[in-house]
Design a protein around this motif. Structure first.
Motif, PDB file in Angstrom:
ATOM      1  N   ALA A  36       0.841  -1.197   0.000  1.00 54.48           N
ATOM      2  CA  ALA A  36       0.000   0.000   0.000  1.00 54.48           C
ATOM      3  C   ALA A  36       0.880   1.253   0.000  1.00 54.48           C
ATOM      4  N   ALA A  37       0.248   2.396  -0.203  1.00 53.82           N
ATOM      5  CA  ALA A  37       0.953   3.688  -0.197  1.00 53.82           C
ATOM      6  C   ALA A  37       2.158   3.688  -1.123  1.00 53.82           C
ATOM      7  N   GLY A  38       1.963   3.123  -2.304  1.00 58.06           N
ATOM      8  CA  GLY A  38       3.041   3.106  -3.280  1.00 58.06           C
ATOM      9  C   GLY A  38       4.154   2.122  -2.982  1.00 58.06           C
ATOM     10  N   ALA A  68      -5.311   1.025  14.721  1.00 53.80           N
ATOM     11  CA  ALA A  68      -6.195   0.719  13.595  1.00 53.80           C
ATOM     12  C   ALA A  68      -6.229   1.882  12.610  1.00 53.80           C
ATOM     13  N   ALA A  69      -6.244   3.112  13.142  1.00 58.00           N
ATOM     14  CA  ALA A  69      -6.276   4.294  12.277  1.00 58.00           C
ATOM     15  C   ALA A  69      -5.018   4.382  11.421  1.00 58.00           C
ATOM     16  N   TRP A  70      -3.880   4.010  11.992  1.00 56.68           N
ATOM     17  CA  TRP A  70      -2.626   4.061  11.229  1.00 56.68           C
ATOM     18  C   TRP A  70      -2.699   3.125  10.013  1.00 56.68           C
ATOM     19  N   ILE A  71      -3.171   1.899  10.243  1.00 57.75           N
ATOM     20  CA  ILE A  71      -3.228   0.933   9.142  1.00 57.75           C
ATOM     21  C   ILE A  71      -4.154   1.416   8.037  1.00 57.75           C
ATOM     22  N   TRP A  72      -5.308   1.963   8.401  1.00 56.21           N
ATOM     23  CA  TRP A  72      -6.248   2.408   7.363  1.00 56.21           C
ATOM     24  C   TRP A  72      -5.779   3.695   6.687  1.00 56.21           C
ATOM     25  N   THR A  73      -4.977   4.492   7.397  1.00 60.87           N
ATOM     26  CA  THR A  73      -4.372   5.666   6.763  1.00 60.87           C
ATOM     27  C   THR A  73      -3.389   5.232   5.679  1.00 60.87           C
ATOM     28  N   VAL A  74      -2.617   4.192   5.973  1.00 59.55           N
ATOM     29  CA  VAL A  74      -1.689   3.645   4.978  1.00 59.55           C
ATOM     30  C   VAL A  74      -2.467   3.060   3.807  1.00 59.55           C
ATOM     31  N   GLN A  75      -3.541   2.333   4.095  1.00 63.39           N
ATOM     32  CA  GLN A  75      -4.365   1.760   3.024  1.00 63.39           C
ATOM     33  C   GLN A  75      -4.928   2.840   2.116  1.00 63.39           C
ATOM     34  N   ALA A  76      -5.188   4.019   2.685  1.00 65.59           N
ATOM     35  CA  ALA A  76      -5.709   5.126   1.893  1.00 65.59           C
ATOM     36  C   ALA A  76      -4.611   5.832   1.101  1.00 65.59           C
ATOM     37  N   GLY A  77      -3.359   5.395   1.293  1.00 71.57           N
ATOM     38  CA  GLY A  77      -2.251   5.995   0.564  1.00 71.57           C
ATOM     39  C   GLY A  77      -1.766   7.308   1.151  1.00 71.57           C
ATOM     40  N   LEU A  78      -2.203   7.644   2.365  1.00 69.11           N
ATOM     41  CA  LEU A  78      -1.839   8.915   3.001  1.00 69.11           C
ATOM     42  C   LEU A  78      -0.589   8.728   3.858  1.00 69.11           C
TER      43      LEU A  78
END
Length: 310
Positions: free
Chosen positions: A65-67, A126-136
């Motif tokens: 994820a995230a490139g 959990a927020a960190w993982i989904w932030t990475v999944q969002a590419g942020l």
């Protein structure tokens, strides 16, 4: 120098029954409803983190994820893939904690102070993982920095009064210590990934230098933590685990290779473990953890009493 709460006029607050002398308030997250809410939130947060990791459910694995900047060979400080197996231990520990918190032995003022911060930490994870999944990736650095600060504060609270049962030592001190140690390394890798993605560290030579600086900082954090918590193993073991796998990633014959970085990472892991061992041996001087305060007082030049006694 002492971080302990004064719970009595003549007895050390680090004694084995220190926490037991102050019962739980039974309010807020310590109430029955609060404990049920804690159980539900921890389960949901762990499940969300597990799904977000991409292990199941068809989502992109975090490493891709995230490139792909968090992959095992994306930067000079990326740990090799097996390192991330520690998450399974941490998640299992958090789930066990969510059940243990209902037991009578878990009801203490010490635990009351920790409950809100543990809740925040699992939500941030959990927020960190989904932030990475969002590419942020940039935002993920902020989130993991907040998570690291939260876990560091939990360590301070854990040190204010010593645990009084093995369940508390394992499921509070142990699990939170593992989480802190691993997130310390994960934060370094996350920061390096973001810097590399923005082009701040351009040529390989410059990025390698930054990697060495980051590793030294991680080792210093691990060494201080090992001394601060009186030789309890969890933070040091988790941080050393991450350092070892960073070394493996730079010497496994694939991707980014650097013998000097591998040696630095392995040497750093050894230093962290030696600091933990030294703190452990010093703590044998007294079961109250006075040796920890003695070492810290020597480091800062303070002449203050140890645990209220000269």
């Amino acid at each position: 120098m002492s971080t302990a709460t004064d719970l009595g006029p003549s007895r050390s607050p680090f004694g084995p029954d220190a926490a037991a002398r102050v019962p739980s308030s039974g309010k807020g997250l310590s109430s029955t409803g609060g404990r049920v809410a804690m159980l539900v939130v921890v389960i949901l947060a762990v499940v969300a983190a597990f799904l977000g990791s991409g292990v199941v459910g068809g989502l992109t694995p975090v490493a891709e994820a995230a490139g792909g900047w968090l992959g095992p060979d994306a930067t000079w400080v990326s740990p090799a893939t097996p390192a991330f197996g520690i998450w399974s231990v941490i998640y299992a520990g958090l789930l066990a904690y969510a059940v243990w918190q209902f037991l009578p032995s878990a009801q203490s003022a010490r635990h009351d102070r920790l409950r809100p911060w543990i809740l925040v930490s699992v939500l941030l994870n959990a927020a960190w993982i989904w932030t990475v999944q969002a590419g942020l990736l940039g935002l993920s650095v902020v989130v993991i920095a907040l998570l690291l600060a939260c876990l560091a504060w939990i360590l301070v609270l854990l040190e204010s009064v010593r645990a009084h049962s093995w369940g508390e030592r394992i499921l509070l001190d142990g699990v939170q210590g593992l989480h802190l140690g691993w997130v310390s390394i994960a934060a370094v890798a996350n920061l390096a990934a973001w810097l590399a993605s923005t082009g701040v560290v351009g040529d390989p030579g410059q990025s390698s230098l930054w990697a060495k600086v980051m590793l030294v900082v991680a080792v210093l954090i691990g060494a201080f933590t090992a001394v601060y918590n009186g030789g309890r193993p969890a933070p040091a073991l988790a941080l050393a685990w991450g350092l070892v796998w960073i070394g493996v990633g730079r010497a496994d014959g694939t991707g980014l290779l650097s013998g000097s970085l591998a040696l630095l990472a392995w040497g750093g892991a050894a230093i962290v473990l030696l600091c933990w061992l030294a703190a452990l041996l010093l703590s044998r001087r007294s079961a109250t953890g006075e040796a920890r305060d003695l070492v810290l007082d020597a480091l800062d030049g303070g002449g203050d009493p140890i645990d209220g006694r000269r």
